[in-house]
Design a protein around this motif. Structure first.
Motif, PDB file in Angstrom:
ATOM      1  N   CYS A 288      20.837 -23.729 -51.180  1.00 23.93           N
ATOM      2  CA  CYS A 288      20.201 -24.628 -50.216  1.00 23.93           C
ATOM      3  C   CYS A 288      21.164 -25.721 -49.736  1.00 23.93           C
ATOM      4  O   CYS A 288      21.985 -26.229 -50.488  1.00 23.93           O
ATOM      5  N   LEU A 289      21.058 -26.099 -48.458  1.00 24.20           N
ATOM      6  CA  LEU A 289      21.989 -27.042 -47.835  1.00 24.20           C
ATOM      7  C   LEU A 289      21.429 -28.466 -47.748  1.00 24.20           C
ATOM      8  O   LEU A 289      21.964 -29.308 -47.009  1.00 24.20           O
ATOM      9  N   TYR A 290      20.368 -28.752 -48.488  1.00 20.32           N
ATOM     10  CA  TYR A 290      19.725 -30.070 -48.422  1.00 20.32           C
ATOM     11  C   TYR A 290      20.722 -31.209 -48.619  1.00 20.32           C
ATOM     12  O   TYR A 290      20.744 -32.184 -47.859  1.00 20.32           O
TER      13      TYR A 290
ATOM     14  N   GLY B 170      16.067 -29.367 -42.133  1.00 22.27           N
ATOM     15  CA  GLY B 170      15.029 -28.341 -42.041  1.00 22.27           C
ATOM     16  C   GLY B 170      13.645 -28.789 -42.477  1.00 22.27           C
ATOM     17  O   GLY B 170      12.649 -28.427 -41.845  1.00 22.27           O
ATOM     18  N   PRO B 171      13.525 -29.592 -43.548  1.00 21.32           N
ATOM     19  CA  PRO B 171      12.181 -29.978 -43.989  1.00 21.32           C
ATOM     20  C   PRO B 171      11.380 -30.769 -42.953  1.00 21.32           C
ATOM     21  O   PRO B 171      10.153 -30.736 -42.975  1.00 21.32           O
TER      22      PRO B 171
ATOM     23  N   ILE C 287      11.257 -25.356 -40.215  1.00 28.60           N
ATOM     24  CA  ILE C 287      12.414 -24.537 -40.582  1.00 28.60           C
ATOM     25  C   ILE C 287      12.380 -24.279 -42.091  1.00 28.60           C
ATOM     26  O   ILE C 287      12.570 -23.158 -42.562  1.00 28.60           O
TER      27      ILE C 287
ATOM     28  N   TYR D  75      16.199 -23.991 -52.926  1.00 28.16           N
ATOM     29  CA  TYR D  75      15.689 -25.367 -52.911  1.00 28.16           C
ATOM     30  C   TYR D  75      14.679 -25.540 -54.046  1.00 28.16           C
ATOM     31  O   TYR D  75      14.739 -26.490 -54.818  1.00 28.16           O
TER      32      TYR D  75
ATOM     33  N   ARG E 277      16.705 -19.663 -47.549  1.00 27.76           N
ATOM     34  CA  ARG E 277      17.352 -20.350 -48.673  1.00 27.76           C
ATOM     35  C   ARG E 277      16.346 -21.165 -49.492  1.00 27.76           C
ATOM     36  O   ARG E 277      16.706 -21.840 -50.448  1.00 27.76           O
ATOM     37  N   ARG E 278      15.103 -21.123 -49.071  1.00 26.04           N
ATOM     38  CA  ARG E 278      14.074 -21.932 -49.712  1.00 26.04           C
ATOM     39  C   ARG E 278      13.951 -21.681 -51.224  1.00 26.04           C
ATOM     40  O   ARG E 278      13.775 -22.634 -52.000  1.00 26.04           O
TER      41      ARG E 278
HETATM   42  S1  SF4 Z   1      16.642 -27.787 -46.949  1.00 29.07           S
HETATM   43 FE1  SF4 Z   1      17.497 -26.541 -45.255  1.00 29.07          FE
HETATM   44  S2  SF4 Z   1      18.698 -24.939 -46.267  1.00 29.07           S
HETATM   45 FE2  SF4 Z   1      17.371 -25.836 -47.821  1.00 29.07          FE
HETATM   46  S3  SF4 Z   1      15.569 -24.555 -47.842  1.00 29.07           S
HETATM   47 FE3  SF4 Z   1      15.107 -26.239 -46.455  1.00 29.07          FE
HETATM   48  S4  SF4 Z   1      15.698 -25.521 -44.437  1.00 29.07           S
HETATM   49 FE4  SF4 Z   1      16.647 -24.109 -45.907  1.00 29.07          FE
END
Ligand code: SF4
Lengths: 365, 220
Positions: free
Chosen positions: A261-263, A269-270, A232, A242, A238-239
Motif C-alpha cells: 500500500c502507498l498510504y 485514495g481514501p 479509490i 493496507y 492494494r487494499r
Molecule cells: S491508500 Fe492508496 S494504495 Fe493504499 S489501499 Fe488505499 S488507495 Fe490503495
C-alpha cells in the motif's frame, strides 16, 4: 451537416464500418461502467442506435488542454472516440479547423439552430479577477459562458478546473478563478471531475445522456454517481496490504517492489472518489496506484491545496513541525514569565516569614 | 452548507495549526506553573529520605492496589482496558505515526491494522464501562463532577470517530475523517486546562506524593 444530424447513430456507425458485434461490445462495457444490469444492454443498444446526434459546443477556458488530450488521444482509435465523433461537435476551438471569426460564427450558428437542445461541454475555469486574463476572439470567458449557457439543455463541466476551479483556483488564485457552477445556477450541470477525467467516463456520461435523454444520478458535487460513487481506496487492489498494515516507505524499497500500500507515500485514495481502479487508463493498461504512485485525489475539489502530494493523508496541511517549534518557544517565554512572577511571590513569602516560639503560642491573646 | 472536502481541508489546515499552538503553549505553561509553584519551605526536620519512596510510589500507584481491586474491580479493569486500548491505537497506528514522524522527524514501527482495530474496540468498551461505573456506583457518582464528564466526552469522540473512519462506515469519507480530526483538535485545546494533563503529570505527581511521605517518614 443537417442531413448527418438527422441520421441515427446506428446508421452512421454502420456506414463507418463499425460491426454490430463491436457496437454491442461497446454497449456492454458502457452498461457495466454505468452499473446497469446486463439485461439493459439491448435497451442501451437500441436507444443508442436510434439516438440522433446532439449538437455539442465545447468551450475551453483557463485549462491546459489535458482534458481534451485525455479524451481524443488516449483511446483513439476506439469505439469511444467514434461515439465522440458522432455527436455533432459543432465548436471546439482546439480541435476545429476554422479559427477566428469563422469559428465564432460556427458557435453562434449551432447555438441558434439548436437553441434549448444543445449540450454545452466546458473545460477550464473562469477568471473573475480581470476579464482580460483569458479571452477567446476578444470575448471574455465569463461572457462566452453566460451567452452559450443560455440556450443549452445541460452543461457538462469536464475536468477539475471547470468542475471545481482546479489548478487556476489553487492558493493564492491569482486570476480569481471559479468553476462553472459558481456562475451558472439555472441549468443542470454535471461535473465530470478529474485532472484529467477518465476518457471512458466522459463518453459514458454522453452515452447516458443519449440513451436516457437526461443526466445520470449525481452525488453532492454533481458528479455522476455511477463513476464517482465509490472511493479509490475501496476498489484498490492494494487494499489488502493496507488492511494488513504493509506499506511501502520509499518508492524503491522492498515494500514498493512487493506492491504494498502507498498510504505512507501520500496516496489520497481514501478520500478520493473516482473510477480509476475499475476503468483504468490508456485502454485499460494501468492506473496511477497500479503503476506505483499514490493517488493525488485529482477528482476532488481543491486537491491542489490539500497538503503535499507525498505526505500521508493523516499529515496536516500546514507545517506542523514549525508550528510546534514556534508554539514551544512562545510557551517557554510565557512559562518563564509565569515562573518569574511565582519567584517574586515566593521571595515575598520568605521575607514575611515570622518565627513563632512555644512561649508566643502560650501567651494569652 | 459547508462541503465535506472544504471541511476536511479546514480541519487539516488552519484549525490544526490553532489546536497545536494552544496545546503546546498550554502544556509548557502548565509545567512551568507546577514546577515553579513554590511550596513554602518545609522547616520541619526530615524523618526519612525522598528519593527511594518517590520511585517506589511511582511503581505502586501504577500497579493495581489490592484493597481497591477488591472493592471496586470495575474501576481498575475498565481503567486499564481503556488506557491500553487508547495508547495502542494512538501511538501504534501507522497513519498516526506518520503524523509524529512529520512533526518530530522520527517515527517507530506500527502494528498491523487489525490489531490496532481490536485495541480501539477495547478502548471504546473500557471507556463505556468507566462511564457506566461512574453513573451506577454511588461512590463514583459523588466523586464525579462536570469536568469528568467533559473529559470523558473529549476522549470518547476521537475514539468513536476514528473507529467509524477506519471502517469507512460514514459516507463520504472526508466527512468522517474531518470529524475525527476535529474531535482531536477539541481534545488538544482542552487538554492543558483540564485533568487530561495527567497524561504528562502522572509520574511527577506520584513522585511528589511518595517523596513528601518519605520525608515525613510515613508510607504512601
Ligand atoms: S491508500 Fe492508496 S494504495 Fe493504499 S489501499 Fe488505499 S488507495 Fe490503495
Amino acid at each position: 451537416m443537417t442531413d448527418r444530424k438527422a441520421e441515427t447513430l446506428g446508421a452512421i456507425l454502420r456506414k463507418n464500418g463499425v460491426s454490430r458485434r463491436g457496437f454491442l461490445k461497446f454497449c456492454t462495457t458502457t452498461a457495466s461502467l454505468m452499473a446497469l444490469p446486463p439485461s439493459w444492454v439491448p435497451t442501451l443498444a437500441l436507444a443508442l442506435e436510434q439516438a440522433r446526434r446532439p449538437s455539442v459546443i465545447w468551450l475551453s477556458f483557463q485549462e491546459c488542454t489535458g482534458c481534451t488530450e485525455s479524451l481524443t488521444r488516449s483511446h483513439s482509435p476506439s469505439l469511444e472516440s467514434l461515439i465522440f465523433d458522432y455527436i455533432s461537435l459543432d465548436y471546439h476551438h482546439t480541435l476545429q479547423v476554422a479559427s477566428g471569426t469563422a469559428a465564432e460564427a460556427a458557435r453562434e450558428q449551432a447555438m441558434h439552430e439548436n437553441a434549448g437542445k444543445y449540450l454545452l461541454v466546458v473545460d477550464g475555469s473562469i477568471p473573475l479577477g480581470n476579464p482580460g486574463y483569458s479571452t477567446i476572439a476578444g470575448i471574455s470567458n465569463l461572457q462566452m459562458l453566460k451567452e452559450t449557457a443560455k440556450g443549452a439543455a445541460a452543461i457538462v463541466a469536464v475536468g477539475n478546473c471547470a468542475a471545481f476551479g482546479g489548478l487556476p483556483k489553487a492558493n493564492p488564485n491569482p486570476t480569481g478563478a471559479v468553476s462553472v457552477s459558481d456562475i451558472i445556477t439555472d441549468k443542470p450541470i454535471i461535473n465530470v471531475s478529474g485532472c484529467p477525467p477518465i476518457p471512458v467516463v466522459i463518453t459514458g456520461v454522453l452515452a447516458h445522456y443519449l440513451t436516457f435523454g437526461k443526466l445520470p444520478e449525481l452525488d453532492q458535487y454533481n458528479r455522476p454517481k455511477v463513476f464517482f460513487g465509490t472511493s479509490i481506496h475501496d476498489r484498490c487492489y492494494r487494499r489488502p496490504f493496507y488492511d494488513k498494515g504493509l506499506f511501502a516507505s520509499t518508492f524503491d524499497d522492498e515494500g514498493a517492489k512487493k506492491g504494498w500500500c502507498l498510504y505512507k507515500l501520500g496516496c489520497k485514495g481514501p478520500m478520493t472518489y473516482n473510477a480509476c481502479a475499475t476503468a483504468k487508463w490508456n485502454q485499460g493498461t494501468s492506473w496511477p496506484v497500479e503503476s506505483g504512485h499514490g493517488c493525488l485525489g485529482c477528482s476532488e475539489p481543491d486537491f491542489w491545496d490539500a497538503g503535499g502530494f507525498y505526505n500521508a493523508l493523516s499529515i496536516p496541511i500546514g507545517d506542523v513541525s514549525r508550528n510546534t517549534a514556534y508554539a514551544g518557544a512562545a510557551g517557554l517565554v510565557l512559562g518563564a514569565a509565569a515562573a518569574g512572577l511565582n519567584r517574586k511571590t515566593k521571595a515575598e513569602a520568605v521575607r514575611n516569614h515570622g518565627k513563632v516560639s512555644i512561649d508566643d503560642l502560650e501567651k494569652p491573646s | 452548507m459547508i462541503e465535506p472536502m472544504d471541511f476536511l481541508l479546514w480541519v487539516r489546515g488552519s484549525l490544526f495549526d490553532v489546536a497545536v499552538t494552544v496545546f503546546v503553549i498550554g502544556i509548557i505553561i502548565r509545567f512551568f506553573e507546577i514546577l515553579s509553584l513554590g511550596r513554602s519551605k518545609d522547616l520541619a526536620e526530615a524523618k526519612g529520605t525522598e528519593f527511594v519512596p518517590g520511585i517506589k510510589t511511582i511503581i505502586t500507584r501504577t500497579l493495581p492496589e489490592q484493597g481497591t481491586f477488591k472493592r471496586q474491580p470495575l474501576t481498575i479493569i475498565a481503567g486499564y482496558v481503556f488506557h491500553v486500548g487508547l495508547l495502542v491505537s494512538l501511538v501504534l497506528f501507522i497513519p498516526h505515526i506518520e503524523l509524529f514522524r512529520q512533526t518530530f522527524g522520527f517515527g517507530w514501527p506500527g502494528l498491523p491494522n487489525p490489531i490496532v482495530d481490536a485495541a480501539a474496540v477495547l478502548g471504546i468498551v473500557g471507556l463505556l464501562a468507566a462511564l457506566w461505573n461512574r453513573i451506577t456506583n454511588p461512590v463514583m457518582k459523588i466523586l464525579t463532577d462536570n469536568e469528568d464528564y467533559l473529559v470523558w466526552v473529549l476522549t470518547f469522540l476521537p475514539m468513536i470517530t476514528g473507529y467509524l473512519a477506519y471502517h469507512r462506515m460514514v459516507n463520504p469519507y472526508p466527512l468522517i475523517l474531518g470529524l475525527h480530526i476535529l474531535s482531536i483538535e477539541l481534545l488538544m485545546v482542552f487538554f492543558p486546562f483540564t485533568k487530561l494533563m495527567h497524561t504528562f503529570t502522572l509520574f511527577l505527581a506520584r513522585w511528589y506524593n511518595g517523596a513528601m511521605s518519605g520525608r515525613r517518614g510515613v508510607e504512601s
